[in-house]
Enzyme design. Structure first.
Site, PDB file in Angstrom:
ATOM      1  N   GLY A 183      14.165   4.280   8.723  1.00  0.00           N
ATOM      2  CA  GLY A 183      13.088   4.993   8.027  1.00  0.00           C
ATOM      3  C   GLY A 183      12.361   4.084   7.061  1.00  0.00           C
ATOM      4  O   GLY A 183      12.743   2.942   6.836  1.00  0.00           O
ATOM      5  N   GLY A 195      11.795   2.484   4.128  1.00  0.00           N
ATOM      6  CA  GLY A 195      12.541   2.178   2.909  1.00  0.00           C
ATOM      7  C   GLY A 195      11.661   1.562   1.836  1.00  0.00           C
ATOM      8  O   GLY A 195      12.022   1.526   0.663  1.00  0.00           O
ATOM      9  N   ARG A 196      10.520   1.078   2.263  1.00  0.00           N
ATOM     10  CA  ARG A 196       9.579   0.511   1.279  1.00  0.00           C
ATOM     11  C   ARG A 196       8.141   0.706   1.745  1.00  0.00           C
ATOM     12  O   ARG A 196       7.255  -0.096   1.452  1.00  0.00           O
ATOM     13  CB  ARG A 196       9.856  -0.964   1.058  1.00  0.00           C
ATOM     14  CG  ARG A 196       9.783  -1.805   2.315  1.00  0.00           C
ATOM     15  CD  ARG A 196       9.698  -3.230   1.925  1.00  0.00           C
ATOM     16  NE  ARG A 196       9.714  -4.106   3.077  1.00  0.00           N
ATOM     17  CZ  ARG A 196       9.503  -5.395   2.985  1.00  0.00           C
ATOM     18  NH1 ARG A 196       9.217  -5.929   1.825  1.00  0.00           N
ATOM     19  NH2 ARG A 196       9.551  -6.147   4.061  1.00  0.00           N
ATOM     20  N   ASP A 210      15.095  -2.422  -2.852  1.00  0.00           N
ATOM     21  CA  ASP A 210      14.325  -2.065  -4.056  1.00  0.00           C
ATOM     22  C   ASP A 210      12.995  -1.394  -3.725  1.00  0.00           C
ATOM     23  O   ASP A 210      12.256  -1.001  -4.618  1.00  0.00           O
ATOM     24  CB  ASP A 210      14.089  -3.307  -4.923  1.00  0.00           C
ATOM     25  CG  ASP A 210      13.342  -4.413  -4.183  1.00  0.00           C
ATOM     26  OD1 ASP A 210      12.895  -4.179  -3.039  1.00  0.00           O
ATOM     27  OD2 ASP A 210      13.203  -5.509  -4.754  1.00  0.00           O
ATOM     28  N   GLY A 211      12.678  -1.292  -2.426  1.00  0.00           N
ATOM     29  CA  GLY A 211      11.431  -0.633  -2.030  1.00  0.00           C
ATOM     30  C   GLY A 211      10.194  -1.481  -2.248  1.00  0.00           C
ATOM     31  O   GLY A 211       9.083  -1.045  -1.999  1.00  0.00           O
ATOM     32  N   ASP A 259      12.825  -0.165  16.265  1.00  0.00           N
ATOM     33  CA  ASP A 259      12.023   0.457  15.191  1.00  0.00           C
ATOM     34  C   ASP A 259      10.759  -0.346  14.931  1.00  0.00           C
ATOM     35  O   ASP A 259       9.894   0.106  14.172  1.00  0.00           O
ATOM     36  CB  ASP A 259      12.846   0.579  13.902  1.00  0.00           C
ATOM     37  CG  ASP A 259      13.463  -0.740  13.470  1.00  0.00           C
ATOM     38  OD1 ASP A 259      14.213  -1.330  14.271  1.00  0.00           O
ATOM     39  OD2 ASP A 259      13.185  -1.188  12.342  1.00  0.00           O
ATOM     40  N   ASN A 260      10.642  -1.516  15.549  1.00  0.00           N
ATOM     41  CA  ASN A 260       9.437  -2.330  15.380  1.00  0.00           C
ATOM     42  C   ASN A 260       8.623  -2.375  16.670  1.00  0.00           C
ATOM     43  O   ASN A 260       7.822  -3.293  16.871  1.00  0.00           O
ATOM     44  CB  ASN A 260       9.813  -3.745  14.946  1.00  0.00           C
ATOM     45  CG  ASN A 260      10.399  -3.775  13.537  1.00  0.00           C
ATOM     46  OD1 ASN A 260      10.157  -2.867  12.747  1.00  0.00           O
ATOM     47  ND2 ASN A 260      11.168  -4.797  13.236  1.00  0.00           N
ATOM     48  N   ASP A 320       4.717  -4.823  12.315  1.00  0.00           N
ATOM     49  CA  ASP A 320       5.773  -5.375  11.476  1.00  0.00           C
ATOM     50  C   ASP A 320       5.854  -6.893  11.569  1.00  0.00           C
ATOM     51  O   ASP A 320       6.664  -7.464  12.285  1.00  0.00           O
ATOM     52  CB  ASP A 320       7.130  -4.721  11.805  1.00  0.00           C
ATOM     53  CG  ASP A 320       7.809  -4.302  10.515  1.00  0.00           C
ATOM     54  OD1 ASP A 320       7.534  -4.956   9.494  1.00  0.00           O
ATOM     55  OD2 ASP A 320       8.583  -3.342  10.517  1.00  0.00           O
TER      56      ASP A 320
HETATM   57  P1  AMP Z   1      12.184  -4.426   8.914  1.00  0.00           P
HETATM   58  O1  AMP Z   1      13.174  -5.501   9.224  1.00  0.00           O
HETATM   59  O2  AMP Z   1      11.087  -4.864   7.972  1.00  0.00           O
HETATM   60  O3  AMP Z   1      11.665  -3.743  10.119  1.00  0.00           O
HETATM   61  O4  AMP Z   1      12.992  -3.344   8.053  1.00  0.00           O
HETATM   62  C1  AMP Z   1      14.163  -2.709   8.511  1.00  0.00           C
HETATM   63  C2  AMP Z   1      14.516  -1.572   7.580  1.00  0.00           C
HETATM   64  O5  AMP Z   1      14.840  -2.044   6.261  1.00  0.00           O
HETATM   65  C3  AMP Z   1      13.432  -0.525   7.400  1.00  0.00           C
HETATM   66  O6  AMP Z   1      14.048   0.730   7.346  1.00  0.00           O
HETATM   67  C4  AMP Z   1      12.813  -0.922   6.081  1.00  0.00           C
HETATM   68  O7  AMP Z   1      12.173   0.160   5.443  1.00  0.00           O
HETATM   69  C5  AMP Z   1      14.030  -1.396   5.296  1.00  0.00           C
HETATM   70  N1  AMP Z   1      13.687  -2.337   4.218  1.00  0.00           N
HETATM   71  C6  AMP Z   1      13.278  -3.631   4.337  1.00  0.00           C
HETATM   72  N2  AMP Z   1      13.069  -4.186   3.123  1.00  0.00           N
HETATM   73  C7  AMP Z   1      13.337  -3.239   2.199  1.00  0.00           C
HETATM   74  C8  AMP Z   1      13.312  -3.187   0.758  1.00  0.00           C
HETATM   75  N3  AMP Z   1      12.948  -4.246   0.016  1.00  0.00           N
HETATM   76  N4  AMP Z   1      13.654  -2.017   0.167  1.00  0.00           N
HETATM   77  C9  AMP Z   1      14.014  -0.945   0.890  1.00  0.00           C
HETATM   78  N5  AMP Z   1      14.074  -0.933   2.235  1.00  0.00           N
HETATM   79  C10 AMP Z   1      13.738  -2.052   2.888  1.00  0.00           C
HETATM   80 MG    MG Z   2      10.252  -2.483  10.582  1.00  0.00          MG
END
Ligand code: AMP
Ligand code: MG
Length: 491
Positions: free
Chosen positions: A91, A93-94, A126-127, A253-254, A263
């Site tokens: 989901g 997360g940021r 940290d979002g 998810d990407n 992404d």
């Molecule tokens: P990604 O690798 O960018 O596709 O992210 C994978 C997951 O990690 C997703 O659910 C993102 O929302 C979460 N995520 C990545 N970086 C952060 C962050 N700094 N804070 C919170 N969630 C994160």
């Molecule tokens: Mg992603």
């Protein structure tokens, strides 16, 4: 920054209304001091947004998600296979979906934020996001759009004034992302593991209405949705391969339902041709190497098909048969799109990467070309641009790329016999791509407060086919001392 008195923009909330189980209303974090770093005037115009207004206090409030009356802001739920392992709880997360907007062409576009603070899905994160990586996404996504590759777009980057803790304290930023939608294979995986067929059906209906409306009239609309996504992804990955793009983190998810690239984390463009190329620091197994991308896309599409099984027919066995028949088409769809794209790069057909098979181009010519590119470790971008000059009897640019010029002679003769079209080559093969050393140089300067190199590089890569005086260094491969390149995700 003043608080806006009234909203001039009202975004749709179609996703939030159709799929409330997957939409968690969430506020964006308040920036310490919002400062616009990049605004995309051309994209703003496409969206019917006034770029001058976006630069105003009210516009900045809108872009940072502070104008809460502008829409229903939600964090989207999704699951996903990350490096082959299923995680049901991913989901946004940021990130946040601010809502949808109809662009000038009448198409619905998601307006979303990345780096907008913690949500229910943040887990240990940290979002937040960091300025360098958000500018990197802006630069590379806009380069991809200019290359004609389907992609999410970047409307703006705003520094938040927050210090973000990574290995060191880094300047925080938000990216405003524009997408056909943020629906992913992982969205369907979420609905499927929820075990709620009604939710799954609503999600599929929403995806059909948004991306593949013809599927609604098909005999089996959900099978037609599967077929449409298979075709869109086969075409997309073929286009990545033909510009040397390595996504780097092709988790489910990407992978979008729309067929757009999404992404931009550890992605990068390949310089010298090597199918085993990986840049991402976390991809030790080389799962997402350049040459693996088509197989990974196929694997991800199998995961997508699995989520649709309850919708395909009443009998599970028949559903599996239908899904397997559709999935079996992927290799040919991909190969046809790749061959058509490569034929255009060689000036041999008017085909585009999505135009089906490249009639008349001998498969051995393409196979032998791949062998030459690999054995001489040729710079993928430089080679095709130099090759076009051969049609004007200027062999030096291409033969100077190899230690023994005769090594290319036999292949060049066979290719010239097919009467390649230089104009087609020059509008298909870019001069300027976001080369790794240039991206690093621009981001280092930007992080230090100097945006000029970022601006010049953006200018080059968003007019990638037009050779311009003064931009010579932007067409050059990395200097020897640049060394091996490593990218990082989640920063
Ligand atoms: P990604 O690798 O960018 O596709 O992210 C994978 C997951 O990690 C997703 O659910 C993102 O929302 C979460 N995520 C990545 N970086 C952060 C962050 N700094 N804070 C919170 N969630 C994160
Ligand atoms: Mg992603």
């Amino acid at each position: 920054m003043s608080t806006p008195t009234s909203s001039t923009i009202h975004l749709d909330a179609q996703f939030a209304e159709a799929l409330p189980e997957m939409a968690v209303p969430t506020a964006a974090e308040v920036p310490a001091k919002a400062q616009l770093v990049a605004v995309n005037d051309a994209l703003a115009a496409e969206l019917g947004l006034d770029a001058d207004w976006l630069r105003s206090d009210d516009g900045t409030a809108f872009l940072t998600g502070q104008d809460t009356a502008a829409g229903t802001f939600v964090a989207q739920a999704y699951s996903g296979h990350q490096f082959g392992n299923f995680n049901p709880h991913l989901g946004d997360g940021r990130a946040l979906l601010l809502g949808e907007l109809r662009n000038r062409a009448g198409r619905l576009r998601d307006i979303g934020l990345k780096g907008s603070g913690r949500t229910r899905f943040s887990r240990m994160g940290d979002g937040r996001a960091v300025l360098g990586p958000m500018l990197r996404e802006y630069l590379i996504s806009e380069a991809m759009a200019a290359l004609g590759v389907p992609t999410t777009r970047s409307l703006a980057v705003i520094a938040t004034g927050h210090g973000v803790r990574r290995e060191t304290i880094q300047p925080g930023a938000m990216l405003v992302r524009v997408a056909s939608s943020h629906l992913r294979v992982g969205s369907f995986q979420y609905a499927r593991v929820a075990g709620d067929d009604d939710l799954l059906r609503r999600l599929a209906d929403h995806a059909i209405a948004r991306h593949h409306p013809d599927a609604a009239d098909a005999e089996n609309p959900y099978l037609a949705l599967l077929d449409a996504v298979i075709s869109a992804q086969a075409s997309l990955v073929a286009q990545w391969m033909n510009v040397g793009f390595i996504h780097g983190v092709m988790n489910t998810d990407n992978m979008t339902i729309s067929g757009e690239t999404i992404d931009y984390g550890p992605c990068a463009f390949m310089d010298h041709f090597d199918p085993a190329t990986v840049f991402s620091s976390i991809d030790a197994q080389r799962r997402y190497a350049y040459g693996n991308q088509p197989q990974i896309a196929h694997w991800n599409l199998v995961r997508f098909a699995e989520t649709l099984l309850p919708l395909l027919t009443d009998t599970p066995e028949r559903g599996i048969e239908l899904a397997e028949a559709s999935l079996r088409r992927f290799p040919d769809l991909y190969t046809d799109a790749w061959r058509a794209g490569l034929a255009a790069k060689l000036g041999l057909s008017a085909g585009s990467a999505s135009a089906g098979s490249a009639d008349g181009v001998p498969p051995e010519l393409l196979g032998d070309l791949m062998d030459l590119l690999t054995s001489h470790a040729l710079d993928f971008t430089t080679f095709f641009r130099a090759l076009a000059r051969v049609t004007s009897d200027d062999r030096t640019p291409v033969t100077s790329l190899v230690s023994e010029p005769e090594a290319l002679d036999a292949w060049l003769t066979r290719w010239l016999d097919l009467s390649p079209d230089r104009e087609l080559m020059d509008r298909t093969n870019p001069v300027y791509i976001p080369r790794n050393h240039l991206v690093e140089e621009a981001l280092d300067a930007a992080t230090g407060g100097d945006l000029a190199p970022f601006g010049t590089l953006l200018d080059a890569v968003t007019s990638p086919f037009t050779e311009r005086a003064g931009f010579e260094r932007y067409a050059q491969p990395a200097p020897e001392d640049f060394g091996p390149y490593t990218t990082y995700c989640g920063t």
